[in-house]
Write an enzyme that holds these catalytic residues in place. Structure first.
Site, PDB file in Angstrom:
ATOM      1  N   ASP A  31       0.851  -1.189   0.000  1.00  0.00           N
ATOM      2  CA  ASP A  31       0.000   0.000   0.000  1.00  0.00           C
ATOM      3  C   ASP A  31       0.889   1.243   0.000  1.00  0.00           C
ATOM      4  O   ASP A  31       1.898   1.304   0.699  1.00  0.00           O
ATOM      5  CB  ASP A  31      -0.917  -0.006   1.236  1.00  0.00           C
ATOM      6  CG  ASP A  31      -2.056   0.976   1.101  1.00  0.00           C
ATOM      7  OD1 ASP A  31      -3.215   0.530   0.954  1.00  0.00           O
ATOM      8  OD2 ASP A  31      -1.796   2.210   1.141  1.00  0.00           O
ATOM      9  N   HIS A 101      -9.942  -5.393  -3.255  1.00  0.00           N
ATOM     10  CA  HIS A 101      -8.608  -5.612  -2.702  1.00  0.00           C
ATOM     11  C   HIS A 101      -8.731  -6.001  -1.250  1.00  0.00           C
ATOM     12  O   HIS A 101      -9.527  -5.439  -0.502  1.00  0.00           O
ATOM     13  CB  HIS A 101      -7.731  -4.356  -2.842  1.00  0.00           C
ATOM     14  CG  HIS A 101      -8.389  -3.098  -2.403  1.00  0.00           C
ATOM     15  ND1 HIS A 101      -9.330  -2.438  -3.165  1.00  0.00           N
ATOM     16  CD2 HIS A 101      -8.259  -2.374  -1.260  1.00  0.00           C
ATOM     17  CE1 HIS A 101      -9.750  -1.370  -2.531  1.00  0.00           C
ATOM     18  NE2 HIS A 101      -9.121  -1.310  -1.359  1.00  0.00           N
TER      19      HIS A 101
END
Ligand code: AMP
Ligand code: ZN
Length: 117
Positions: A31, A101
């Site tokens: 991320d 996700h």
């Protein structure tokens, strides 16, 4: 591929990402704005808007995403102490990118499940 989708563009290699794991059906990358010492996103390479759409349309790929999340947790050294797998879904769920996700987060105690509750 959906050209307007950020994560489809990462799958296509048009936007850079730090890939940590890849299978025929999934991609895992760090991320960009980590919320924990380890914060990896696991996505199906094909576009599905959210986890509910994915589960309905392709349960086999949904299982692949979970298996990749577990593999990432193992590879990142999270399995022994534990970790969290989160699918933010829809507006109330705080979903910002509408390509499903799994957030795999860990590396420290993560505190209460929901902030401010
Ligand atoms: P969500 O709010 O569940 O839709 O989560 C979207 C996540 O994508 C956030 O945690 C963002 O930090 C992350 N993100 C946005 N752009 C990128 C990018 N280019 N590479 C990696 N992660 C990203
Ligand atoms: Zn997409």
């Amino acid at each position: 591929m959906d050209n307007s989708c950020l994560f489809c563009r990462i799958v296509a290699g048009e936007i850079p990402a730090t890939v940590v794991h890849r299978t025929e059906t999934t991609l895992a990358f760090r991320d960009i704005n980590p919320k924990a010492p380890t914060h990896v996103l696991v996505i199906p390479v094909e576009h599905y808007a959210d986890v509910a759409v994915l589960a309905e349309a392709n349960p086999s790929v949904a299982a692949d995403v979970l298996a990749s999340a577990a593999a990432v947790a193992e590879m990142e050294g999270l399995a022994a102490d534990g970790f969290r797998v989160i699918f933010n879904t829809g507006e109330d769920g705080g979903q910002e990118v509408f390509h499903v996700h799994a957030h795999v987060v860990g590396g420290a105690p993560l505190g209460p499940m929901l902030a401010g509750r």
